[in-house]
Scaffold this motif. Sequence first.
Motif, PDB file in Angstrom:
ATOM      1  N   ASN A  57      -2.872   3.391  -4.740  1.00 56.82           N
ATOM      2  CA  ASN A  57      -1.920   2.399  -5.232  1.00 56.82           C
ATOM      3  C   ASN A  57      -1.732   1.336  -4.159  1.00 56.82           C
ATOM      4  OD1 ASN A  57      -0.748   3.553  -7.893  1.00 56.82           O
ATOM      5  ND2 ASN A  57      -0.793   5.281  -6.497  1.00 56.82           N
ATOM      6  N   MET A  58      -2.522   0.270  -4.285  1.00 54.17           N
ATOM      7  CA  MET A  58      -2.450  -0.789  -3.291  1.00 54.17           C
ATOM      8  C   MET A  58      -2.891  -2.112  -3.902  1.00 54.17           C
ATOM      9  SD  MET A  58      -5.758  -0.154  -0.840  1.00 54.17           S
ATOM     10  CE  MET A  58      -5.775   1.627  -0.800  1.00 54.17           C
ATOM     11  N   MET A  59      -2.557  -3.186  -3.199  1.00 55.24           N
ATOM     12  CA  MET A  59      -2.963  -4.516  -3.634  1.00 55.24           C
ATOM     13  C   MET A  59      -3.281  -5.331  -2.385  1.00 55.24           C
ATOM     14  SD  MET A  59      -0.858  -7.272  -5.973  1.00 55.24           S
ATOM     15  CE  MET A  59      -0.942  -6.270  -7.440  1.00 55.24           C
ATOM     16  N   THR A  60      -4.421  -6.002  -2.424  1.00 57.95           N
ATOM     17  CA  THR A  60      -4.818  -6.873  -1.320  1.00 57.95           C
ATOM     18  C   THR A  60      -5.264  -8.215  -1.883  1.00 57.95           C
ATOM     19  OG1 THR A  60      -7.116  -6.110  -1.338  1.00 57.95           O
ATOM     20  CG2 THR A  60      -5.602  -4.952   0.145  1.00 57.95           C
ATOM     21  N   VAL A  61      -5.200  -9.232  -1.039  1.00 56.14           N
ATOM     22  CA  VAL A  61      -5.716 -10.562  -1.394  1.00 56.14           C
ATOM     23  C   VAL A  61      -6.667 -10.978  -0.284  1.00 56.14           C
ATOM     24  CG1 VAL A  61      -5.183 -12.987  -1.819  1.00 56.14           C
ATOM     25  CG2 VAL A  61      -3.623 -11.224  -2.640  1.00 56.14           C
ATOM     26  N   GLU A  62      -7.882 -11.356  -0.671  1.00 53.74           N
ATOM     27  CA  GLU A  62      -8.865 -11.875   0.281  1.00 53.74           C
ATOM     28  C   GLU A  62      -8.972 -13.376   0.092  1.00 53.74           C
ATOM     29  OE1 GLU A  62     -12.601  -9.913  -0.293  1.00 53.74           O
ATOM     30  OE2 GLU A  62     -11.756  -7.943   0.108  1.00 53.74           O
ATOM     31  N   VAL A  63      -8.941 -14.098   1.196  1.00 54.72           N
ATOM     32  CA  VAL A  63      -9.113 -15.548   1.149  1.00 54.72           C
ATOM     33  C   VAL A  63     -10.555 -15.838   1.524  1.00 54.72           C
ATOM     34  CG1 VAL A  63      -8.342 -17.763   2.069  1.00 54.72           C
ATOM     35  CG2 VAL A  63      -6.696 -15.886   1.802  1.00 54.72           C
ATOM     36  N   LYS A  77       0.860  -1.173   0.000  1.00 53.94           N
ATOM     37  CA  LYS A  77       0.000   0.000   0.000  1.00 53.94           C
ATOM     38  C   LYS A  77       0.898   1.225   0.000  1.00 53.94           C
ATOM     39  CE  LYS A  77      -3.802   2.361   2.207  1.00 53.94           C
ATOM     40  NZ  LYS A  77      -4.897   2.299   3.162  1.00 53.94           N
ATOM     41  N   LYS A  78       0.907   1.917  -1.133  1.00 50.88           N
ATOM     42  CA  LYS A  78       1.729   3.119  -1.239  1.00 50.88           C
ATOM     43  C   LYS A  78       0.916   4.341  -0.828  1.00 50.88           C
ATOM     44  CE  LYS A  78       4.788   0.992  -4.481  1.00 50.88           C
ATOM     45  NZ  LYS A  78       4.954   0.537  -5.805  1.00 50.88           N
ATOM     46  N   GLN A 134      15.115  -5.495  -2.833  1.00 49.72           N
ATOM     47  CA  GLN A 134      14.428  -5.676  -1.551  1.00 49.72           C
ATOM     48  C   GLN A 134      12.928  -5.413  -1.694  1.00 49.72           C
ATOM     49  OE1 GLN A 134      15.807  -7.045   1.273  1.00 49.72           O
ATOM     50  NE2 GLN A 134      13.647  -7.208   1.782  1.00 49.72           N
ATOM     51  N   GLU A 135      12.570  -4.429  -2.506  1.00 50.02           N
ATOM     52  CA  GLU A 135      11.145  -4.147  -2.748  1.00 50.02           C
ATOM     53  C   GLU A 135      10.477  -5.356  -3.399  1.00 50.02           C
ATOM     54  OE1 GLU A 135       8.268  -1.041  -5.239  1.00 50.02           O
ATOM     55  OE2 GLU A 135      10.425  -0.667  -5.162  1.00 50.02           O
ATOM     56  N   TRP A 136      11.150  -5.960  -4.400  1.00 47.36           N
ATOM     57  CA  TRP A 136      10.609  -7.147  -5.066  1.00 47.36           C
ATOM     58  C   TRP A 136      10.464  -8.284  -4.061  1.00 47.36           C
ATOM     59  CZ3 TRP A 136      12.379 -12.150  -5.870  1.00 47.36           C
ATOM     60  CH2 TRP A 136      11.656 -12.917  -6.789  1.00 47.36           C
ATOM     61  N   ASP A 182      -3.645   4.290  -9.643  1.00 43.94           N
ATOM     62  CA  ASP A 182      -4.105   5.567 -10.184  1.00 43.94           C
ATOM     63  C   ASP A 182      -4.098   5.553 -11.712  1.00 43.94           C
ATOM     64  OD1 ASP A 182      -1.368   5.595 -10.504  1.00 43.94           O
ATOM     65  OD2 ASP A 182      -1.023   7.339  -9.231  1.00 43.94           O
ATOM     66  N   GLN A 183      -3.454   4.540 -12.330  1.00 40.48           N
ATOM     67  CA  GLN A 183      -3.425   4.451 -13.793  1.00 40.48           C
ATOM     68  C   GLN A 183      -4.603   3.661 -14.348  1.00 40.48           C
ATOM     69  OE1 GLN A 183       0.510   2.705 -14.155  1.00 40.48           O
ATOM     70  NE2 GLN A 183       1.272   4.611 -15.027  1.00 40.48           N
ATOM     71  N   TRP A 184      -4.935   2.527 -13.706  1.00 43.50           N
ATOM     72  CA  TRP A 184      -5.921   1.612 -14.285  1.00 43.50           C
ATOM     73  C   TRP A 184      -7.195   1.469 -13.469  1.00 43.50           C
ATOM     74  CZ3 TRP A 184      -0.809  -0.613 -13.656  1.00 43.50           C
ATOM     75  CH2 TRP A 184      -0.011  -0.429 -14.780  1.00 43.50           C
TER      76      TRP A 184
END
Length: 77
Positions: free
Chosen positions: A14-20, A9-10, A65-67, A32-34
């Motif tokens: 700009n963020m990414m989450t995964v829900e199980v 989460k920037k 390290q970010e990767w 912010d692009q897509w």
Amino acid sequence: MIKKHQIYKKDKWNMMTVEVQGKNLILREISDQWGEESHTFLSRPALMEWAQRRFPKEEFAGREQEWQDIMDAFQQV
């Protein structure tokens, strides 16, 4: 029960989450692009395969390290 994992989460755009949700893994990516994209995976290996295509290591030259942090977050799911 739904368990939510934050991959990164920037900021609020700009963020990414995964829900199980049971056997399903629902990935939501907001940029912010897509705008918002959603992907559903039926297994963790399928999620990891997608993650490695989405975040190719060579694009993180100088930011290894970010990767690694992103890949570690996916592996925690």
